[in-house]
Design a protein around this motif. Sequence first.
Motif, mmCIF file in Angstrom:
data_model
loop_
_atom_site.group_PDB
_atom_site.id
_atom_site.type_symbol
_atom_site.label_atom_id
_atom_site.label_comp_id
_atom_site.label_asym_id
_atom_site.label_seq_id
_atom_site.Cartn_x
_atom_site.Cartn_y
_atom_site.Cartn_z
ATOM 1 N N CYS A 166 5.882 -6.168 3.039
ATOM 2 C CA CYS A 166 4.945 -5.909 4.099
ATOM 3 C C CYS A 166 3.760 -6.914 4.121
ATOM 4 C CB CYS A 166 4.056 -4.596 3.805
ATOM 5 S SG CYS A 166 2.892 -4.879 2.418
ATOM 6 N N ARG A 168 1.042 -7.538 3.291
ATOM 7 C CA ARG A 168 0.093 -7.473 2.035
ATOM 8 C C ARG A 168 0.911 -8.100 0.989
ATOM 9 N NH1 ARG A 168 -5.563 -6.788 1.943
ATOM 10 N NH2 ARG A 168 -5.549 -4.844 3.101
ATOM 11 N N CYS A 169 2.153 -7.982 1.043
ATOM 12 C CA CYS A 169 3.156 -8.660 0.158
ATOM 13 C C CYS A 169 3.136 -10.158 0.146
ATOM 14 C CB CYS A 169 4.501 -8.315 0.249
ATOM 15 S SG CYS A 169 5.081 -6.568 -0.255
ATOM 16 N N CYS A 241 2.477 -4.790 -4.722
ATOM 17 C CA CYS A 241 1.730 -4.675 -3.755
ATOM 18 C C CYS A 241 0.779 -3.529 -3.694
ATOM 19 C CB CYS A 241 2.581 -5.044 -2.628
ATOM 20 S SG CYS A 241 1.965 -4.668 -0.988
ATOM 21 N N CYS A 244 2.557 -1.526 -0.118
ATOM 22 C CA CYS A 244 3.660 -0.895 -0.061
ATOM 23 C C CYS A 244 4.244 -0.642 -1.473
ATOM 24 C CB CYS A 244 4.863 -1.700 0.441
ATOM 25 S SG CYS A 244 5.047 -3.278 -0.017
HETATM 26 ZN ZN ZN Z 1 3.793 -4.789 0.326
#
Ligand code: ZN
Length: 339
Positions: A166, A168-169, A241, A244
């Motif tokens: 995602c 944020r990853c 993360c 996710c």
């Molecule tokens: Zn993520």
Amino acid sequence: MNERYSRQVLFNGIGAEGQRRLLESRVLIVGCGALGTAHAESLARAGVGRLRIADRDFVEASNLQRQTMFTERDASERLPKAIAAANHIREINGEVEVEPEITDVNHSNIERLVQDCNVVMDGTDNFATRYLINDACVKHQVDWIYGAAVGSYGVTMTIQPHQTPCLRCVFEEAPPAAGAPTCDTAGVIMPIISVVSAVQVAEALKLLTGQNDNLHRSLMQFDVWRNEWRKINPGPPSPECPTCGLGNFATLDPASGDFAAVLCGRNAVQISPAQATRLNFEELAERLQVIGEVKFNDYLLRFQTGDFELTVFQDARSIIRGTSEIKTARSLYAKYIGN
Ligand SMILES: [Zn+2]
């Protein structure tokens, strides 16, 4: 099958079945600026059945260089972008159901906007809204397509929650503002918008027609001035993360709500009311016209006083031009609109 889509149906990747799926789809476009207008026009022409367009702003002359679909008339009438886009889409393809949303996309509405959509397109200009989209899409398992462009540089990535990394990853924190070009300092040219939006729309068509094997599965970067094209493999989703991996959707928390935002490259600040309300423009105009120039249409009221211009929407959200100081904007808002 409608003659209108014959060339697209002839294309192997889509065919009659793919076209049927497009007609039954709903896509949310968050932000109807340069990228968002390109998404909206392409998806409407492709026959995506329902387009929900969320945008907080109105059309201005400086948009016309790159925000396709908008016209000088939209700018002179200062139509909200969601309404102007809906008007043009109805002329381009009357079969498409358009759902314009004149709103600041935030924690209070993002889940409602995202929930019943097949794909979400990123047409925003800031990371705060992208993290919000990321949280809502991961939570509700909706695919979304990140896209950004500044100067001659652009980037895009397709996110399928829990299958691919995602946002944020890949970017645990928003890239730092200092040193990073923004539209305040770098401007932006149309060709990079065309490149990024084209890749985003192609990915959307693959997702909507179930052609997931053809997704590019990378972080794609382009610079149309330096002639650089890069495809970076982002690896698998990170189990660490926060979004996710751990299921922590911080931006959806009402406590994360921020009622003021400096608008990129606009010398303007947006102030949102702390509580939901609905303004009566006639009453407000009567009150304000003794101190400045007031004009209003069905969607917004404009008030000019000294060096400042306040644009007020029906939900009392305001865009205050003439300052990029939140403190100044807040005090003008309190003085003229209320709390
Ligand atoms: Zn993520």
